[in-house]
Design an enzyme around this catalytic site. Structure first.
Site, mmCIF file in Angstrom:
data_model
loop_
_atom_site.group_PDB
_atom_site.id
_atom_site.type_symbol
_atom_site.label_atom_id
_atom_site.label_comp_id
_atom_site.label_asym_id
_atom_site.label_seq_id
_atom_site.Cartn_x
_atom_site.Cartn_y
_atom_site.Cartn_z
ATOM 1 N N GLU A 215 0.869 -1.183 0.000
ATOM 2 C CA GLU A 215 0.000 0.000 0.000
ATOM 3 C C GLU A 215 0.901 1.227 0.000
ATOM 4 O OE1 GLU A 215 -3.810 -0.589 2.613
ATOM 5 O OE2 GLU A 215 -2.265 -1.873 3.442
ATOM 6 N N HIS B 6 -9.063 9.008 3.846
ATOM 7 C CA HIS B 6 -8.749 7.905 2.919
ATOM 8 C C HIS B 6 -9.132 8.380 1.526
ATOM 9 C CE1 HIS B 6 -8.545 3.998 1.022
ATOM 10 N NE2 HIS B 6 -8.089 3.473 2.134
ATOM 11 N N ARG C 17 -1.166 8.372 1.555
ATOM 12 C CA ARG C 17 -2.562 8.812 1.498
ATOM 13 C C ARG C 17 -2.789 10.309 1.445
ATOM 14 N NH1 ARG C 17 -5.222 4.653 5.635
ATOM 15 N NH2 ARG C 17 -4.862 2.985 4.156
ATOM 16 N N HIS D 266 -10.951 9.072 7.753
ATOM 17 C CA HIS D 266 -10.696 7.637 7.911
ATOM 18 C C HIS D 266 -10.003 7.290 9.228
ATOM 19 C CE1 HIS D 266 -9.841 3.557 6.630
ATOM 20 N NE2 HIS D 266 -8.538 3.732 6.783
ATOM 21 N N ARG E 244 -0.382 8.474 9.073
ATOM 22 C CA ARG E 244 -0.212 7.024 9.318
ATOM 23 C C ARG E 244 0.005 6.270 8.016
ATOM 24 N NH1 ARG E 244 -3.705 2.443 9.071
ATOM 25 N NH2 ARG E 244 -5.440 3.832 8.584
HETATM 26 P P1 FAD Z 1 -12.264 0.111 17.169
HETATM 27 O O1 FAD Z 1 -12.048 -1.129 16.424
HETATM 28 O O2 FAD Z 1 -12.907 1.241 16.455
HETATM 29 O O3 FAD Z 1 -13.131 -0.262 18.445
HETATM 30 C C1 FAD Z 1 -13.587 0.740 19.320
HETATM 31 C C2 FAD Z 1 -14.388 0.082 20.420
HETATM 32 O O4 FAD Z 1 -14.658 1.030 21.437
HETATM 33 C C3 FAD Z 1 -15.738 -0.455 19.986
HETATM 34 O O5 FAD Z 1 -15.960 -1.667 20.663
HETATM 35 C C4 FAD Z 1 -16.727 0.598 20.503
HETATM 36 O O6 FAD Z 1 -18.005 0.108 20.784
HETATM 37 C C5 FAD Z 1 -16.032 0.993 21.775
HETATM 38 N N1 FAD Z 1 -16.385 2.308 22.316
HETATM 39 C C6 FAD Z 1 -16.203 3.525 21.784
HETATM 40 N N2 FAD Z 1 -16.621 4.477 22.632
HETATM 41 C C7 FAD Z 1 -17.083 3.840 23.730
HETATM 42 C C8 FAD Z 1 -17.655 4.271 24.945
HETATM 43 N N3 FAD Z 1 -17.859 5.558 25.244
HETATM 44 N N4 FAD Z 1 -18.019 3.341 25.841
HETATM 45 C C9 FAD Z 1 -17.878 2.010 25.584
HETATM 46 N N5 FAD Z 1 -17.334 1.556 24.444
HETATM 47 C C10 FAD Z 1 -16.940 2.460 23.533
HETATM 48 N N6 FAD Z 1 -6.072 -0.380 9.672
HETATM 49 C C11 FAD Z 1 -5.131 -1.266 9.295
HETATM 50 O O7 FAD Z 1 -4.078 -1.361 9.904
HETATM 51 N N7 FAD Z 1 -5.371 -2.088 8.231
HETATM 52 C C12 FAD Z 1 -6.517 -2.040 7.513
HETATM 53 O O8 FAD Z 1 -6.703 -2.802 6.571
HETATM 54 C C13 FAD Z 1 -7.505 -1.104 7.878
HETATM 55 N N8 FAD Z 1 -8.666 -1.011 7.180
HETATM 56 C C14 FAD Z 1 -9.648 -0.175 7.643
HETATM 57 C C15 FAD Z 1 -10.886 -0.150 7.000
HETATM 58 C C16 FAD Z 1 -11.920 0.628 7.488
HETATM 59 C C17 FAD Z 1 -13.253 0.643 6.799
HETATM 60 C C18 FAD Z 1 -11.720 1.419 8.645
HETATM 61 C C19 FAD Z 1 -12.807 2.263 9.200
HETATM 62 C C20 FAD Z 1 -10.471 1.422 9.276
HETATM 63 C C21 FAD Z 1 -9.433 0.636 8.778
HETATM 64 N N9 FAD Z 1 -8.187 0.606 9.410
HETATM 65 C C22 FAD Z 1 -7.236 -0.293 9.002
HETATM 66 C C23 FAD Z 1 -7.971 1.317 10.662
HETATM 67 C C24 FAD Z 1 -8.151 0.331 11.806
HETATM 68 O O9 FAD Z 1 -9.161 -0.591 11.470
HETATM 69 C C25 FAD Z 1 -8.522 1.017 13.099
HETATM 70 O O10 FAD Z 1 -7.633 2.061 13.353
HETATM 71 C C26 FAD Z 1 -8.453 0.028 14.252
HETATM 72 O O11 FAD Z 1 -9.228 -1.092 13.947
HETATM 73 C C27 FAD Z 1 -8.920 0.673 15.537
HETATM 74 O O12 FAD Z 1 -9.071 -0.338 16.498
HETATM 75 P P2 FAD Z 1 -9.458 0.048 17.967
HETATM 76 O O13 FAD Z 1 -9.493 -1.218 18.725
HETATM 77 O O14 FAD Z 1 -8.588 1.134 18.439
HETATM 78 O O15 FAD Z 1 -10.930 0.681 17.818
HETATM 79 C C1 SIN Z 2 -7.421 0.034 3.302
HETATM 80 O O1 SIN Z 2 -7.638 -1.164 3.144
HETATM 81 O O2 SIN Z 2 -7.302 0.835 2.370
HETATM 82 C C2 SIN Z 2 -7.306 0.552 4.681
HETATM 83 C C3 SIN Z 2 -5.965 0.282 5.182
HETATM 84 C C4 SIN Z 2 -5.644 1.143 6.356
HETATM 85 O O3 SIN Z 2 -6.373 2.074 6.690
HETATM 86 O O4 SIN Z 2 -4.600 0.887 6.956
#
Ligand code: FAD
Ligand code: SIN
Length: 520
Positions: free
Chosen positions: A114, A230, A276, A337, A372
């Protein structure tokens, strides 16, 4: 009726960060894991592209480190980056142990690339990486008897005594009651704040709750001006927040104008594989200059069977909306994103407030700098969740926890004007999109600041007067986080990475992190 719970550790959030944190904590600790929606809902589940790690003999740690530093415009913390990169192969092993089966080519990982990566180092499960990670991690969590899961529970505010954190007030959405979760250690794993923008790739959970709660509790909030857009989200009136993965470009997809002309060569020699910030700004520029609603991404020159196998989710979703990606171009636009900044956290995920940790997208661990690199986020979640758990496992757990007053709802009433909340919510997101987007200026930022200050006052008044709802809790956090993004943006007197301002278009030779902290 209010309840009071007591646990050794409270984890707020069940994304990749929260789940991995729970798995890595000692089984001697009692753990509450809360999530404001269903346990699987959150950005992690929707991750498509993959997870970066040095897994091929042609690649090496130094190259992953250098790519991360360069993509982050030299603002990343080199020690944290090295730590994350060196732990990446172990993070992949941890996932495999949990049952994740990465896509293979023969006996090797089917690594892809990527923007910003100089080698093939993105491990993936076709385009369902997040789904596989989350279902397997959750299954592992469910096997542990020391972990109690609370879904549909939303944290409102942290419980603070003598500047130390002892858990949180939590609203149980289904039973409509607020409970006190008192804990010796608290981990915020609430994900990012991209819902602050009108158009986003993120699910509804990304409302910046953890950042706003930590700010109110006195934590340092770092580098929030770096909101990542994104470049390619699906442009379709019925597609809410659907991402078209960067790995399509990694596999050769080209960006074109409506007339079929490619344009990325005008902006960067890496063309579609530029990081990006460059690709999103290029698309924004072409759309604004020519008045286009979208640009197009074309992978249709590849074999149809290969496309359907490699990108099953994207193929199916687009087809359901009438777009056959095997034979036609995909209409795309940039959308908010990822939140590069967040709650300041050290290499053990400790925040600047005692007993409080931050992991995953909510945290500023220092690894992303001003932008990032793709697929470094899930990696950050996994590596720092493990480091956080290791640190807590080595700490003394306080048994004699302080007591806190029950949540007092005696002076609030039911609101007859819920429309106020939905209206203000939309207004915040529009202000952010129009004035704090891909290209900024002092004037736009000051306008946003003025309007958000007024909205924040209205929201705080409303919050004091009326009974809590989930929307009100989130709006209060969203407007707070939006304001922090604006203040961080105003404080940076240069353009760097994702922060581009017409008033200071040059990048300074050296720069510091921007730190926002609540004045007592
Ligand atoms: P999240 O997975 O967002 O989880 C947050 C959690 O907190 C959830 O359970 C939610 O319910 C909870 N929460 C929030 N506020 C509260 C509250 N007040 N009280 C209780 N619970 C709460 N990154 C990569 O490295 N590779 C990828 O391929 C990639 N693809 C992506 C595709 C998409 C569509 C998106 C949106 C993001 C992508 N990213 C990717 C980024 C990455 O997915 C996220 O940065 C990462 O998953 C965040 O994980 P997290 O555990 O920090 O939060
Ligand atoms: C994507 O698949 O384009 C998302 C990857 C990322 O946010 O790291």
């Amino acid at each position: 009726m209010s309840k009071t719970y007591q646990f050794d550790v409270l984890i707020i959030g069940s994304g990749a960060a929260g789940l991995m944190g729970a798995i890595q904590l000692s089984e001697d600790l009692s753990i509450a894991l809360i999530a404001k929606d269903k346990l699987l809902e959150g950005s992690s589940y929707y991750a498509q592209g993959g997870i970066s790690a040095v897994l091929d003999s042609a690649d090496d740690f130094d190259s992953h480190i250098q790519d991360t530093i360069k993509t982050g415009f030299e603002l990343g913390n080199k020690q944290s980056i090295r730590f994350m990169v060196e732990q990446a192969p172990n993070a992949i092993k941890d996932l495999e142990k949990a049952g994740v089966k990465f896509s293979q080519q023969g006996k090797k990982y089917d690594l892809t690339t990527e923007g910003g990566h100089s080698a093939k180092r993105v491990a993936h499960v076709s385009d369902k990486t997040g789904q596989s990670v989350q279902t397997n991690l959750l299954a592992q969590v469910r096997q542990k008897s020391n972990i109690t899961l609370f879904e549909h529970h939303i944290a409102i505010d942290l419980l603070m005594k003598d500047k130390q954190c002892f858990g949180a007030y939590v609203y149980d959405k289904q039973n409509d009651q607020v409970s006190s979760f008192i804990s010796s250690k608290t981990i915020i794993a609430t994900g990012g704040a991209s819902k602050a923008y009108l158009y986003t790739s993120n699910p509804d959970t990304s409302t910046g709750d953890g950042i706003a709660m930590a700010y109110r509790a006195g934590c340092e909030i770092i580098n929030m001006e770096f909101a990542q857009f994104h470049p390619t989200c699906l442009f379709h009136s019925h597609a809410k927040s659907f991402l078209i993965s960067e790995t399509l470009r990694g596999e050769g997809a080209k960006l074109t104008l409506p007339n079929g002309e490619p344009f990325m060569h005008k902006y960067d020699e890496r063309e579609e594989m530029a990081p990006r910030d460059i690709v999103a700004r290029a698309i924004d520029h072409e759309m604004k200059t020519h008045g286009f609603d979208c640009v197009y991404l074309d992978l249709s020159f590849k074999d149809s069977r290969w496309i359907a196998e490699r990108f099953p989710t994207i193929t199916e979703r687009c087809l359901a909306l009438g777009i056959d990606i095997c034979n036609e171009r995909i209409p795309v636009v940039p959308a908010a994103h990822y939140t590069c900044g967040g709650v300041g956290a050290d290499i053990n995920a400790q925040s600047s407030v005692e007993n409080l940790y931050a992991i995953g997208e909510v945290a500023h661990s220092g690894v992303h700098g001003a932008n990032r690199m793709a697929s470094n986020s899930l990696l950050e979640c996994l590596v720092f969740a493990k480091a956080c758990a290791k640190h807590i496992n080595s700490e003394n757990i306080i048994d004699d926890l302080p007591s806190f007053n029950d949540w007092d709802a005696s002076r609030v009433q039911h609101s007859q004007e819920k429309v106020v909340v939905s209206h203000l919510w939309q207004e915040v997101r529009r202000i952010m999109w129009n004035f704090v987007g891909i290209v900024r200026s002092n004037r736009r930022l000051e306008t946003a600041h003025r309007r958000l200050t007024q909205i924040q006052k209205e929201v705080n008044d409303y919050y004091r007067l009326y009974i809590l709802t989930e929307d009100l809790i989130e709006l209060r956090n969203l407007v707070q986080t939006a304001q922090i993004i604006v203040e961080s943006s105003l404080s940076r007197k240069e353009s760097r990475g994702l922060h581009f301002t017409l008033d200071y278009p040059e990048q300074l030779e050296s720069a510091d992190n921007s730190v926002i902290i609540k004045t007592p």
